[in-house]
Scaffold this active site. Structure first.
Site, PDB file in Angstrom:
ATOM      1  N   GLU A 160       0.832  -1.213   0.000  1.00 23.54           N
ATOM      2  CA  GLU A 160       0.000   0.000   0.000  1.00 23.54           C
ATOM      3  C   GLU A 160       0.862   1.257   0.000  1.00 23.54           C
ATOM      4  OE1 GLU A 160      -2.075  -0.360   3.710  1.00 23.54           O
ATOM      5  OE2 GLU A 160      -3.334  -2.017   3.045  1.00 23.54           O
ATOM      6  N   TYR A 175       5.064  18.387  11.520  1.00 17.04           N
ATOM      7  CA  TYR A 175       6.023  17.316  11.829  1.00 17.04           C
ATOM      8  C   TYR A 175       7.460  17.826  11.899  1.00 17.04           C
ATOM      9  CZ  TYR A 175       2.221  14.552   9.666  1.00 17.04           C
ATOM     10  OH  TYR A 175       1.018  14.017   9.300  1.00 17.04           O
ATOM     11  N   CYS A 205      -1.258  33.716  10.297  1.00 16.42           N
ATOM     12  CA  CYS A 205      -1.003  34.374  11.583  1.00 16.42           C
ATOM     13  C   CYS A 205      -0.733  33.360  12.689  1.00 16.42           C
ATOM     14  CB  CYS A 205      -2.173  35.271  11.929  1.00 16.42           C
ATOM     15  SG  CYS A 205      -2.375  36.529  10.671  1.00 16.42           S
TER      16      CYS A 205
HETATM   17  N1  LLP Z   1      -1.527   2.043   4.505  1.00 16.30           N
HETATM   18  C1  LLP Z   1      -2.034   2.533   5.652  1.00 16.30           C
HETATM   19  C2  LLP Z   1      -2.961   1.714   6.426  1.00 16.30           C
HETATM   20  C3  LLP Z   1      -1.662   3.823   6.090  1.00 16.30           C
HETATM   21  O1  LLP Z   1      -2.163   4.298   7.232  1.00 16.30           O
HETATM   22  C4  LLP Z   1      -0.762   4.600   5.321  1.00 16.30           C
HETATM   23  C5  LLP Z   1      -0.365   5.936   5.757  1.00 16.30           C
HETATM   24  C6  LLP Z   1      -0.272   4.054   4.118  1.00 16.30           C
HETATM   25  C7  LLP Z   1      -0.662   2.771   3.747  1.00 16.30           C
HETATM   26  C8  LLP Z   1       0.657   4.802   3.214  1.00 16.30           C
HETATM   27  O2  LLP Z   1       1.859   5.128   3.815  1.00 16.30           O
HETATM   28  P1  LLP Z   1       3.044   5.715   2.931  1.00 16.30           P
HETATM   29  O3  LLP Z   1       3.419   4.672   1.930  1.00 16.30           O
HETATM   30  O4  LLP Z   1       2.559   6.950   2.266  1.00 16.30           O
HETATM   31  O5  LLP Z   1       4.118   5.990   3.912  1.00 16.30           O
HETATM   32  N2  LLP Z   1       0.795  12.768   6.959  1.00 16.30           N
HETATM   33  C9  LLP Z   1       2.031  12.060   7.247  1.00 16.30           C
HETATM   34  C10 LLP Z   1       1.956  10.620   6.785  1.00 16.30           C
HETATM   35  C11 LLP Z   1       0.823   9.850   7.399  1.00 16.30           C
HETATM   36  C12 LLP Z   1       0.717   8.449   6.870  1.00 16.30           C
HETATM   37  C13 LLP Z   1      -0.532   7.814   7.327  1.00 16.30           C
HETATM   38  N3  LLP Z   1      -0.732   6.479   6.867  1.00 16.30           N
HETATM   39  C14 LLP Z   1       3.180  12.807   6.616  1.00 16.30           C
HETATM   40  O6  LLP Z   1       2.967  13.876   6.021  1.00 16.30           O
HETATM   41  O7  LLP Z   1       4.330  12.388   6.731  1.00 16.30           O
END
Ligand code: LLP
Length: 441
Positions: A295, A338, A363
């Site tokens: 995913e 973050y 702001c």
């Molecule tokens: N599968 C599930 C169940 C997830 O919760 C997530 C991400 C992914 C796949 C995909 O993860 P990736 O491959 O994109 O790392 N907003 C944060 C990232 C939050 C990720 C949440 N879940 C940021 O800006 O770093």
């Protein structure tokens, strides 16, 4: 295939990005995204604006797909990273499925041409309406995160005369190192997944439920995970569970979903190498006899995007040099939320560098893109690129300070398309009433 390009700046050497500099007619080099001059694009669409490279997304997808070729596998793009309909559609054409976490993401995926059988539904708090909608759409798999959710799904599916295909999302309780604690999910005690030591009991109960069919196991350990050990360890734990389930006579297991989390380069960190990732997980998947599901979100789109923003003002305060941009934390939240590093460079670098705080107009003192950053020296009116903004960029944007959200632009070779218009002031108040229309319950 167009090669991935390297941006060279005073810092962040070697950031793999969708934008690159080319020397133009003996003048100073100006940055392009693929074959489009970013200065011209900014004139055409205004700033701030998100710009994505279609070629980069295609390259990332194809590289991962070929790395995983040794296992029966499915790539389910994690819609939350960038849920633009055009991006979803582009990935669908490449053969991707989707990983969704809400009814809204299901609606988007269906709108972009996916069918239920392309959909894996994850998430810790699925509502009754969302479960119903996903059952009606015939999704491939529900990644269930608690016994309570399992019971709810069983009840709803049974009442609808359906059998819900389920994978148990298990918390493998491994140690995961990500740049920020908010993006770790696979450690003991977190809200995500079924605690490892309860998983077998929950699975036993699932097998007896009339409305669910236990089809697999799932994990997602975190995001921007730069090492492979936690995958290996986590999958090992999932496969122990699979063996225990098979010993109990559970013969219908089909899927091994290992989640997303693959890392990209923001600064100087090594991105996940898809071939090394595959070498770690493919043998385990093959031995298990299950279909591997991954995913990825960020890996596919993170470095495909930049946020284009113009310098509004320069200012000095208390010995600090400020660059004030027309984009703010409402447009790109990651640095503020973050403390995430995003490389910033000038579209037309002056050749000299300086140290700035790059801040937005919102702001809040937390409205910054970079603090104490040595980067291209800039003057008012200059165009900047905030790099690696394709994932968790626009999707996390808000209207805070009543700021319309920026447009999203897709570039493909020498063409560009506005895939989401800049919001207008009318958009901001579309669902509001100046005069309350009172009701009584
Ligand atoms: N599968 C599930 C169940 C997830 O919760 C997530 C991400 C992914 C796949 C995909 O993860 P990736 O491959 O994109 O790392 N907003 C944060 C990232 C939050 C990720 C949440 N879940 C940021 O800006 O770093």
């Amino acid at each position: 295939m167009r090669p991935a390009v390297h941006h060279r700046g005073p810092v962040g050497e070697g950031v793999l990005t969708a934008a690159h500099h080319v020397a133009a007619g003996g003048g100073s080099p100006a940055a392009r995204c693929e074959d489009i001059e970013l200065e011209e694009l900014a004139r055409a669409v205004g700033t701030p604006a998100y710009v994505y490279s279609a070629t980069h997304i295609r390259d990332q997808y194809r590289r991962l797909a070929s790395a995983l070729a040794g296992a029966r596998h499915r790539i389910h793009y994690s819609v939350k990273a960038n849920s633009s309909l055009a991006v979803l559609s582009l990935l669908r054409e490449l053969g991707a499925g989707v990983d969704i976490v809400s009814g809204g993401e299901l609606a988007r995926a269906l709108r972009a041409g996916y069918t239920g059988s392309d959909v894996v539904f994850s998430g810790v708090g699925k509502t009754e309406e969302e479960l119903r909608a996903a059952l009606a759409a015939d999704v491939l798999l529900f990644n269930v995160e608690s016994e309570a959710e399992l019971r709810q799904l069983d009840r709803i599916a049974h009442a609808m005369g359906r059998m819900a295909p389920v994978a148990l999302r298990v918390n493998p309780e491994v140690t995961v190192d990500t740049p920020h604690p908010y993006t770790r999910t696979g450690e003991r005690g977190m809200k995500f997944g079924i605690p490892y030591d309860e998983a077998l009991d929950v699975a036993r109960r699932a097998v007896r439920m009339p409305g669910v069919s236990l089809r697999g196991v799932d994990m997602h350990i975190g995001s921007q995970v730069t090492v492979l050990d936690p995958y290996e360890e986590g999958i090992g734990r999932l496969l122990e569970l699979v063996s225990a389930l098979r010993a109990l006579g559970c013969a219908d297991l089909e899927f091994l979903d290992v989640g997303g989390g693959l890392a990209v380069t923001y600064d100087d960190e090594a991105p996940t190498n898809p071939e090394a990732f595959a070498a770690t997980i493919v043998p385990q998947a093959v031995t298990s006899g299950l279909t591997l599901i991954v995913e990825p979100g960020r890996y596919l789109v993170g470095n495909a995007g930049i946020l284009l923003t113009r310098v509004l003002y320069r200012k000095r305060s208390g010995g600090r040099e400020y660059v004030i941009t027309d984009a703010g934390m409402n447009d790109l939240l990651r640095p503020s939320h973050y403390q995430a590093y995003h490389h910033i460079s000038a579209v037309r670098p002056s050749g000299s560098s300086a140290t700035y705080d790059v801040v937005g107009p919102v702001c809040e003192s937390g409205d910054f893109f970079a603090l104490n950053r040595t980067m291209d020296a800039v003057v008012e009116g200059d165009l900047l690129m905030v790099h690696s903004a394709g994932a968790y960029g626009f999707v996390m944007a808000s209207n805070y300070n009543s700021r319309p959200r920026p447009p999203e632009v897709l570039v493909d070779g020498d063409r560009y398309a506005i895939i989401r218009e800049r919001e207008t002031f009318d958009d901001l108040v579309r669902h509001e009433r100046t005069t309350p229309q009172w009701s009584r319950v």
